[in-house]
Design a protein around this motif. Sequence first.
Motif, PDB file in Angstrom:
ATOM      1  N   GLY A 165     -15.626   2.768   3.972  1.00 27.74           N
ATOM      2  CA  GLY A 165     -14.138   2.062   4.508  1.00 27.74           C
ATOM      3  C   GLY A 165     -13.888   2.326   5.929  1.00 27.74           C
TER       4      GLY A 165
ATOM      5  N   SER B 133     -11.832  -3.013   4.797  1.00 29.13           N
ATOM      6  CA  SER B 133     -12.092  -1.842   4.555  1.00 29.13           C
ATOM      7  C   SER B 133     -11.296  -1.298   3.330  1.00 29.13           C
ATOM      8  N   PHE B 134     -10.299  -1.536   3.184  1.00 32.23           N
ATOM      9  CA  PHE B 134      -9.498  -1.425   1.830  1.00 32.23           C
ATOM     10  C   PHE B 134     -10.452  -2.013   0.709  1.00 32.23           C
TER      11      PHE B 134
ATOM     12  N   SER C 259      -8.324  -3.924   8.318  1.00 31.72           N
ATOM     13  CA  SER C 259      -7.568  -3.493   7.179  1.00 31.72           C
ATOM     14  C   SER C 259      -8.012  -3.963   5.814  1.00 31.72           C
TER      15      SER C 259
ATOM     16  N   VAL D 137      -6.112   3.537   5.529  1.00 30.85           N
ATOM     17  CA  VAL D 137      -6.354   2.541   4.687  1.00 30.85           C
ATOM     18  C   VAL D 137      -7.674   2.755   3.693  1.00 30.85           C
ATOM     19  N   PRO D 138      -8.461   2.814   4.036  1.00 28.90           N
ATOM     20  CA  PRO D 138      -9.623   3.300   2.945  1.00 28.90           C
ATOM     21  C   PRO D 138      -9.367   4.646   2.040  1.00 28.90           C
TER      22      PRO D 138
ATOM     23  N   MET E 103       0.926  -1.197   0.080  1.00 33.30           N
ATOM     24  CA  MET E 103      -0.013   0.037   0.000  1.00 33.30           C
ATOM     25  C   MET E 103       0.845   1.331   0.002  1.00 33.30           C
TER      26      MET E 103
ATOM     27  N   ALA F 255      -7.181   3.289  -0.633  1.00 28.71           N
ATOM     28  CA  ALA F 255      -8.008   2.373  -1.625  1.00 28.71           C
ATOM     29  C   ALA F 255      -8.632   3.480  -2.634  1.00 28.71           C
TER      30      ALA F 255
ATOM     31  N   TYR G  93     -14.229  -0.314   9.082  1.00 30.37           N
ATOM     32  CA  TYR G  93     -13.112  -0.810   9.883  1.00 30.37           C
ATOM     33  C   TYR G  93     -13.639  -0.516  11.265  1.00 30.37           C
TER      34      TYR G  93
ATOM     35  N   TRP H 278     -14.907   6.626   1.100  1.00 27.29           N
ATOM     36  CA  TRP H 278     -13.853   6.840   1.907  1.00 27.29           C
ATOM     37  C   TRP H 278     -14.640   6.475   3.513  1.00 27.29           C
TER      38      TRP H 278
ATOM     39  N   ILE I 227       0.837   1.907   7.227  1.00 28.53           N
ATOM     40  CA  ILE I 227       0.040   2.660   6.635  1.00 28.53           C
ATOM     41  C   ILE I 227       0.149   4.218   7.228  1.00 28.53           C
TER      42      ILE I 227
END
Length: 480
Positions: free
Chosen positions: A394, A436-437, A433, A356-357, A87, A360, A398, A391, A222
């Motif tokens: 996600g 949610s990603f 993680s 994390v999101p 990531m 993505a 999470y 966003w 992250i």
Amino acid sequence: MSATLQHDPDHLGAASAHAAEAPLVLDTAPPRTLGFREQGALWANLGVSLIGFSSAATVMVNSSNKNLALAASFTAIVVGTVIGTLMLALAAIIGTRTGAPAMAVLRGLFGTKLSYVPTVLNIIQCVGWGVYELTVITQGAQALYGGIPRWVYVLAAGALTTAMTIRPLGSIAVLRRYVAIAVGVSMLFFTIQLVRHGVHNPGGSNWNGFLSATDYVIAVSISFVPLAADYTRHSRTVKGSFWGTFTGYTVAQIWCYIVGAIALTQVGGDPNKIFSTFTGLTAGWIFFLVLVLREADQSFANVYSTAMSLHNLFPRVDRRWLAGGIGVLVTAVALKVTTLGANYQTFLGLIGAVFVPLLAVLAVDFFLGRGRDGWDMSEQAPTRWLVLLPWAIGFLLYELISPAAFPWSWWTNFWADAQADTHIHPTFWTSASLFSFLAAGAVTLALTPVLRKRADATGPADAEPGQAEDGPAEDAAQEA
């Protein structure tokens, strides 16, 4: 941010011949002076941390306060680091291609004004990490010699950190030439000596909590995602940027956490005693001193990236004034913070839930969505409200899987009720993680036709995103 900075790789390459340091204001093209070795050394140094040694405790103990099997802990360290660093490497590529600092990149995703939201969150994160790092440097120095008042160590670490931010590219050059080698030798010494003293397995065969441990490791990687472009924007090639970031950080963090885990097994799992494990070895203080001194690169990265984040809000202010001010702030707060406290895991979990999101959404839109047509990263970039939806989804997912452990009853009750209503509960194979990603990325991909249509309706973007050349002469393998 000017179109030249965003989209003219030839100009960016020429700039490196005339500028030895990072630009002072946002709309100046960055010099492309960093190759595979420089990026690898930088991220290898960032992957080794005094916090990382003691943070192995977050991997080795599950939510029920039971020890994981050592094999489970080591596997979580490897898997979490590889996933998190992949990531991180995605963010590194985006920084190299755009030539923009990390938070200025988000102008293309959100629009300029809406990008201020993640910018403020990143400023809070970086200041928090900066304080953590000065605190742990001080703890390490006191473990070596406690006869000096604590405030002296804090001020010295703060002054060194701030000085490094004034000439960031020069600091990275020093890290490559000298510090990385010294750190590697120190890590090798501690690995050999700790293994000689015996590796214990306090968790037996327990793997319950493996994925939550993996999530914590991912969150550490992250935490650098919203900083990555601040450094990879200076890379000469995309390939060198990707592989330098990935290999440097992956090897270093895995090594750091495994050494920390072994050390913890020798002090009964107490992270407060881990430094004594290193200093108690014959000649261990010499190598531990190396690690204490180089910890300043962690605080440097956080202070400098805070200044880069502020540049998104104040693009015409000299970055040296911003970095100096943040250095003073972080040092002042660190003078008051005497311990890392019990909130470290909560801090990590919240970082994961936010970033994390976000990564993505950023990656999908850049590589598969509007970014393929060209992002507008000017100060007039229009607001793209719709990207808030994936966003937010996600983030919520999470927190449903792994709620941040704030000491507020209303927060705990809210997520407990939400889990009951949605029938989403953490299980042995649940990863906050990864889920949610994937969710944020999938929603962004589904919204891509709408996002591109809305962008087209506001007018074409400035130009195609600038790409660093990957010519044979600058291939990462040749640089190595």
